[in-house]
Write a protein that holds these residues in place. Structure first.
Motif, PDB file in Angstrom:
ATOM      1  N   ASP A   1       0.462  10.012   6.327  1.00  0.00           N
ATOM      2  CA  ASP A   1      -0.472   9.819   7.550  1.00  0.00           C
ATOM      3  C   ASP A   1       0.196   8.995   8.598  1.00  0.00           C
TER       4      ASP A   1
ATOM      5  N   ARG B   1      -6.529   9.448  13.826  1.00  0.00           N
ATOM      6  CA  ARG B   1      -6.241   9.079  12.600  1.00  0.00           C
ATOM      7  C   ARG B   1      -6.612   7.778  11.987  1.00  0.00           C
ATOM      8  N   GLY B   2      -7.428   7.143  12.705  1.00  0.00           N
ATOM      9  CA  GLY B   2      -8.243   5.956  12.289  1.00  0.00           C
ATOM     10  C   GLY B   2      -7.284   4.618  12.270  1.00  0.00           C
ATOM     11  N   PHE B   3      -6.069   4.732  12.656  1.00  0.00           N
ATOM     12  CA  PHE B   3      -5.271   3.438  12.729  1.00  0.00           C
ATOM     13  C   PHE B   3      -5.395   2.437  13.817  1.00  0.00           C
TER      14      PHE B   3
ATOM     15  N   ASN C   1      -6.484  -1.100  13.527  1.00  0.00           N
ATOM     16  CA  ASN C   1      -7.616  -1.045  12.617  1.00  0.00           C
ATOM     17  C   ASN C   1      -7.131  -1.434  11.515  1.00  0.00           C
TER      18      ASN C   1
ATOM     19  N   GLU D   1      -8.058  -2.324   8.073  1.00  0.00           N
ATOM     20  CA  GLU D   1      -8.390  -1.743   7.025  1.00  0.00           C
ATOM     21  C   GLU D   1      -7.500  -0.465   6.679  1.00  0.00           C
ATOM     22  N   ALA D   2      -7.400   0.475   7.716  1.00  0.00           N
ATOM     23  CA  ALA D   2      -6.846   1.755   7.535  1.00  0.00           C
ATOM     24  C   ALA D   2      -5.317   1.523   7.761  1.00  0.00           C
ATOM     25  N   TYR D   3      -4.830   0.658   8.399  1.00  0.00           N
ATOM     26  CA  TYR D   3      -3.336   0.530   8.344  1.00  0.00           C
ATOM     27  C   TYR D   3      -2.928  -0.214   7.030  1.00  0.00           C
TER      28      TYR D   3
ATOM     29  N   ALA E   1      -4.450  -0.125   4.039  1.00  0.00           N
ATOM     30  CA  ALA E   1      -4.597   0.991   2.939  1.00  0.00           C
ATOM     31  C   ALA E   1      -3.391   1.876   2.806  1.00  0.00           C
ATOM     32  N   HIS E   2      -2.966   2.374   4.065  1.00  0.00           N
ATOM     33  CA  HIS E   2      -2.012   3.352   4.132  1.00  0.00           C
ATOM     34  C   HIS E   2      -0.639   2.588   3.910  1.00  0.00           C
TER      35      HIS E   2
END
Length: 120
Positions: A12, A61-63, A74, A76-78, A80-81
């Motif tokens: 992602d 993509r939520g980043f 973001n 949390e999203a970054y 996690a990936h």
């Protein structure tokens, strides 16, 4: 090049050396700040038109997130990936060079566990 669709799992995160990766890494290094697209373009030496388009894709993509004209990571999203990528790399490094790494067809002779087994 075609891929096995069922086993293909794209990353992602944007590829290395892309505008998206540059923007994400910059924003991640300043998680408490928001930047205007023009500031990111100037700071990262990316064409202004590319920054806006890239930010919109990263938001989908939520980043990244934005308020008005300001964009921020973001976290949390970054995180996690990134953790997922680091974990996968660590596992790959740990088993690099082992029998399974050196023999890509290691599973070709495994029995089909779904096939009916004869009664013993």
């Amino acid at each position: 090049m075609p891929v096995d669709f069922e086993s293909y799992h794209p990353n992602d995160l944007p590829d290395e050396d892309t505008n998206g990766r540059q923007i994400l890494e910059f924003l991640a290094s300043h998680p408490e700040l928001g930047f205007r697209a023009s500031e990111l373009a100037e700071e990262l030496d990316i064409p202004r038109g590319s920054v806006g388009t890239t930010l919109c894709r990263l938001e989908q993509r939520g980043f990244v997130r934005h308020k008005g004209k300001y964009w921020a990571i973001n976290v949390e999203a970054y995180d996690a990936h990134t953790a997922s990528e680091i974990g996968l790399e660590a596992v790959a490094d740990q088993f690099k060079g082992d029998y399974y790494d050196q023999n890509p067809d290691w599973d070709s002779d495994l029995p089909d566990l779904d096939a009916e087994q004869p009664d013993e």
